[in-house]
Design a protein around this motif. Sequence first.
Motif, PDB file in Angstrom:
ATOM      1  N   ARG A  67      -6.522  29.475 -14.212  1.00 19.60           N
ATOM      2  CA  ARG A  67      -7.087  28.774 -13.062  1.00 19.60           C
ATOM      3  C   ARG A  67      -6.361  27.501 -12.663  1.00 19.60           C
ATOM      4  NH1 ARG A  67     -10.867  31.769 -15.509  1.00 19.60           N
ATOM      5  NH2 ARG A  67     -12.533  32.677 -14.302  1.00 19.60           N
ATOM      6  N   LEU A  68      -5.541  26.959 -13.539  1.00 14.72           N
ATOM      7  CA  LEU A  68      -4.819  25.719 -13.226  1.00 14.72           C
ATOM      8  C   LEU A  68      -3.319  25.959 -13.254  1.00 14.72           C
ATOM      9  CD1 LEU A  68      -6.765  23.055 -15.346  1.00 14.72           C
ATOM     10  CD2 LEU A  68      -6.910  23.458 -12.884  1.00 14.72           C
ATOM     11  N   ALA A 114      -8.046  15.502 -10.602  1.00  8.97           N
ATOM     12  CA  ALA A 114      -8.733  16.708 -10.114  1.00  8.97           C
ATOM     13  C   ALA A 114      -8.577  17.859 -11.109  1.00  8.97           C
ATOM     14  CB  ALA A 114      -8.186  17.104  -8.747  1.00  8.97           C
ATOM     15  N   ALA A 115      -7.386  17.997 -11.683  1.00  8.08           N
ATOM     16  CA  ALA A 115      -7.154  19.047 -12.679  1.00  8.08           C
ATOM     17  C   ALA A 115      -7.976  18.791 -13.942  1.00  8.08           C
ATOM     18  CB  ALA A 115      -5.670  19.146 -13.015  1.00  8.08           C
ATOM     19  N   ALA A 118     -11.444  19.833 -13.142  1.00  7.09           N
ATOM     20  CA  ALA A 118     -11.502  21.296 -13.147  1.00  7.09           C
ATOM     21  C   ALA A 118     -11.530  21.818 -14.578  1.00  7.09           C
ATOM     22  CB  ALA A 118     -10.307  21.871 -12.384  1.00  7.09           C
ATOM     23  N   ARG A 119     -10.705  21.236 -15.440  1.00  7.26           N
ATOM     24  CA  ARG A 119     -10.674  21.669 -16.840  1.00  7.26           C
ATOM     25  C   ARG A 119     -12.024  21.434 -17.508  1.00  7.26           C
ATOM     26  NH1 ARG A 119      -6.655  22.521 -20.754  1.00  7.26           N
ATOM     27  NH2 ARG A 119      -7.552  22.411 -22.827  1.00  7.26           N
ATOM     28  N   ILE A 122     -14.343  24.100 -16.344  1.00  2.52           N
ATOM     29  CA  ILE A 122     -14.004  25.382 -16.970  1.00  2.52           C
ATOM     30  C   ILE A 122     -14.532  25.410 -18.402  1.00  2.52           C
ATOM     31  CG2 ILE A 122     -12.095  26.797 -17.848  1.00  2.52           C
ATOM     32  CD1 ILE A 122     -10.502  25.801 -15.327  1.00  2.52           C
ATOM     33  N   VAL A 128     -14.026  27.907 -11.406  1.00  2.00           N
ATOM     34  CA  VAL A 128     -13.343  26.865 -10.645  1.00  2.00           C
ATOM     35  C   VAL A 128     -12.204  27.462  -9.843  1.00  2.00           C
ATOM     36  CG1 VAL A 128     -11.924  24.781 -10.878  1.00  2.00           C
ATOM     37  CG2 VAL A 128     -13.925  25.080 -12.337  1.00  2.00           C
ATOM     38  N   PHE A 130      -8.963  25.940  -8.047  1.00  2.00           N
ATOM     39  CA  PHE A 130      -8.153  24.732  -7.935  1.00  2.00           C
ATOM     40  C   PHE A 130      -7.044  24.990  -6.931  1.00  2.00           C
ATOM     41  CE2 PHE A 130      -6.712  20.725  -9.611  1.00  2.00           C
ATOM     42  CZ  PHE A 130      -5.351  20.731  -9.401  1.00  2.00           C
ATOM     43  N   SER A 160     -14.344  29.573  -2.828  1.00  7.72           N
ATOM     44  CA  SER A 160     -14.415  28.204  -3.323  1.00  7.72           C
ATOM     45  C   SER A 160     -15.787  27.827  -3.857  1.00  7.72           C
ATOM     46  CB  SER A 160     -14.007  27.224  -2.215  1.00  7.72           C
ATOM     47  OG  SER A 160     -14.965  27.234  -1.190  1.00  7.72           O
ATOM     48  N   ILE A 162     -18.477  27.153  -6.308  1.00 10.48           N
ATOM     49  CA  ILE A 162     -18.474  26.960  -7.760  1.00 10.48           C
ATOM     50  C   ILE A 162     -19.833  27.436  -8.268  1.00 10.48           C
ATOM     51  CG2 ILE A 162     -18.414  25.272  -9.616  1.00 10.48           C
ATOM     52  CD1 ILE A 162     -16.627  23.568  -7.920  1.00 10.48           C
TER      53      ILE A 162
END
Length: 166
Positions: A67-68, A114-115, A118-119, A122, A128, A130, A160, A162
Amino acid sequence: MNEWEQIPESIRAGSQILEARAVCPHCNDTGYVMVGPDGNRVLPGTHPPGEKAARCVCTIAARVASRLPKLYQAANLRDFHSAAIGRVGEFLRNARSLGLLISGPAGAGKTHLAAAIARALIEANFNVLFLEVARVFAELRERMRKRRIRRSFAVAVRRSSISRSR
């Protein structure tokens, strides 16, 4: 006797097939480990009261990787000052939040933050999506040029969302 062992040795010797496969040492590739009420792993064979199944680190790592972008897979909220973490914590705890605006000059770490968010989501078992803004706008421009914007926008909105995946 498995399928591989049924192949004559003379053919197996010249084969490029490898049977070696990594097995997670924590969960034996089940994707889950047993944890006690304190969140620590429970030793196999013991059954303390309050034990429950939790996702193994191997599945969390696989979800992060899928996802990232590679550049941001190691991003973590611990990388930031406590003031930023406090604001992010408020956002994450408030289920009715309208969102979080991250602003600052180029190179300030907005995408990294932002990452990291997101992590954290997750790891908390949220789905998520991203996306980097420059890529989103480039895609929108291209689709507008091709007059496919309505359908694309509807798909982007659906993707998008969530949602909690428990």
